[in-house]
Write a protein that holds these residues in place. Structure first.
Motif, PDB file in Angstrom:
ATOM      1  N   PRO A  39      19.726  -2.662  47.081  1.00 55.56           N
ATOM      2  CA  PRO A  39      18.216  -1.862  46.864  1.00 55.56           C
ATOM      3  C   PRO A  39      18.115  -0.569  47.671  1.00 55.56           C
ATOM      4  O   PRO A  39      17.277  -0.478  48.586  1.00 55.56           O
ATOM      5  N   HIS A  40      18.881   0.500  47.440  1.00 55.34           N
ATOM      6  CA  HIS A  40      18.683   1.911  47.859  1.00 55.34           C
ATOM      7  C   HIS A  40      17.494   2.390  47.548  1.00 55.34           C
ATOM      8  O   HIS A  40      17.538   2.808  46.130  1.00 55.34           O
ATOM      9  N   GLY A  92      17.147   2.909  43.149  1.00 55.62           N
ATOM     10  CA  GLY A  92      16.384   3.713  42.242  1.00 55.62           C
ATOM     11  C   GLY A  92      15.296   4.204  42.751  1.00 55.62           C
ATOM     12  O   GLY A  92      15.092   4.176  44.149  1.00 55.62           O
ATOM     13  N   LEU A  93      14.111   4.724  42.049  1.00 57.47           N
ATOM     14  CA  LEU A  93      12.965   5.338  42.818  1.00 57.47           C
ATOM     15  C   LEU A  93      12.070   4.230  43.567  1.00 57.47           C
ATOM     16  O   LEU A  93      11.726   3.130  43.081  1.00 57.47           O
ATOM     17  N   ALA A  94      11.795   4.815  44.563  1.00 56.44           N
ATOM     18  CA  ALA A  94      10.850   3.788  45.640  1.00 56.44           C
ATOM     19  C   ALA A  94       9.461   3.675  44.860  1.00 56.44           C
ATOM     20  O   ALA A  94       8.881   4.738  44.705  1.00 56.44           O
ATOM     21  N   GLN A  95       9.081   2.459  44.998  1.00 57.09           N
ATOM     22  CA  GLN A  95       7.579   2.357  44.538  1.00 57.09           C
ATOM     23  C   GLN A  95       6.465   2.719  45.524  1.00 57.09           C
ATOM     24  O   GLN A  95       6.979   2.523  46.951  1.00 57.09           O
ATOM     25  N   GLY A  96       5.348   2.762  45.144  1.00 58.79           N
ATOM     26  CA  GLY A  96       4.440   3.005  46.262  1.00 58.79           C
ATOM     27  C   GLY A  96       3.326   3.938  45.405  1.00 58.79           C
ATOM     28  O   GLY A  96       3.512   4.394  44.555  1.00 58.79           O
ATOM     29  N   PRO A 139      15.195  -4.994  44.366  1.00 66.00           N
ATOM     30  CA  PRO A 139      13.821  -5.443  44.150  1.00 66.00           C
ATOM     31  C   PRO A 139      12.868  -4.154  44.624  1.00 66.00           C
ATOM     32  O   PRO A 139      13.387  -3.505  45.552  1.00 66.00           O
ATOM     33  N   PRO A 140      11.719  -4.507  44.141  1.00 60.85           N
ATOM     34  CA  PRO A 140      10.689  -3.067  44.480  1.00 60.85           C
ATOM     35  C   PRO A 140      10.570  -2.980  46.044  1.00 60.85           C
ATOM     36  O   PRO A 140      10.457  -4.041  46.859  1.00 60.85           O
TER      37      PRO A 140
END
Length: 323
Positions: free
Chosen positions: A175-176, A229-233, A259-260
């Motif tokens: 999870p990068h 993938g794109l980091a959530q926030g 994972p997120p």
């Protein structure tokens, strides 16, 4: 005729209706037939005509579709690609029949793919029972997209090239997280200015990394449910909403990191079920990256013609970028 609202409300005002799921924008596009297009409503005839004039300069073009049998064994436990070549003897003629999971390689997720899990509602309040009440229902499927097809301006966020220049180490099968700061840095460096109705492409290098794996490594990765993938926030979600993208896509199994980083801002339900924004996954962005670098331009004209059949949950994109 597609219509775009005169003003887009801020994310803080979502949901538009008090009883709807968090961050949803049900009703933004009205209640007519075009409401099923969600954010694809940004792709008006006027926008497409203007984009052709502005973006098509050299005539160079590249496909954005990985082979249907690229992932072997298939990822995430999905059915693999199968082909049967049929000899039409006594005629010297061949047919072929293929079978594949529509999410087994490059794909668009439709608005019936992923729901708000707690509320169990898809885009515009559609329920699982409505989708499954008949053998082939059409609600929230891809057919409205495939009738018009997708066409407009694409922009490439070439994160993997940026990471390599900056010495950022990436294991694509862990999870990068690609942060919003990373995305903005790439845009500033590449002089990319997004516009309402753009299709956002994020190149993480996942597909390129997968292509270099050994057979044994591919077997191991097939069972891994972690990826870059794109980091959530909240800030990322606000940026996506305010940018008014028609669709988003990447070269990894999910547009967002898994994972997120922040489960509250898990983007699949927000984008697909909340905003009606298509998510593209496992796109082939290698040739596009080379074309952009050659021309020193990271915007282009983009077209996509999803498969046309009733009830499609996902589809190969049949996508082309034209410079």
């Amino acid at each position: 005729m597609l219509t775009v609202p005169e003003a887009i409300p801020p994310l803080s005002s979502l949901p538009l209706n008090e009883s709807d799921p968090p961050n949803s924008a049900w009703g933004l596009w009205g209640t007519g037939p075009d409401s099923a297009l969600g954010s694809l409503n940004y792709l008006t005839d006027e926008l497409v005509a203007r984009t052709v004039k502005e973006e098509v300069r050299t005539g160079e073009r590249v496909g954005l579709n990985l082979p249907l049998d690229f992932f072997d064994p298939p990822l995430l436990g999905r059915a693999g690609f199968e082909q049967k070549v049929i000899d039409k003897d006594p005629l010297v003629v061949n047919d072929d029949v293929i079978s594949f999971n529509t999410q087994g390689s490059s794909q668009w997720d439709s608005l019936r793919h992923f729901a708000y899990q707690q509320q169990k509602k898809f885009y515009n309040g559609t329920t699982q029972s409505q989708i499954h009440e008949g053998p082939r229902t059409s609600i929230n499927d891809l057919q409205s997209w495939s009738t018009r097809c997708l066409a407009g301006r694409g922009i490439l966020i070439d994160y993997i090239s940026y990471a390599e220049r900056k010495g950022i180490q990436i294991d694509h099968f862990t999870p990068h997280a690609v942060t919003l700061d990373h995305v903005k840095a790439v845009m500033e460096e590449s002089k990319i200015e997004s516009r309402p109705g753009d299709v956002l492409f994020l190149r993480t290098g996942y597909a390129e990394a997968y292509a270099k794996l050994s057979t044994d490594e591919r077997v191991k990765v097939a069972g891994v449910r972690e990826w870059t993938g794109l980091a959530q926030g909240k800030a990322t979600t606000e940026w996506l909403w305010e940018s008014q993208f028609a669709a988003v896509a990447c070269d990894a199994p999910g547009f967002e990191v898994r994972p997120p980083t922040e489960k509250e801002w898990h983007l699949h339900p927000i984008l697909l079920a909340g905003w009606g924004t298509p998510i593209g996954e496992l796109f082939d962005l290698e040739g596009l990256s080379k074309m952009c670098k050659k021309n020193q331009r990271w915007s282009f004209f983009f077209t996509s013609a999803p498969l046309n059949y009733t009830g499609a949950v996902a589809s190969p994109p049949n996508a082309i970028a034209i410079m």
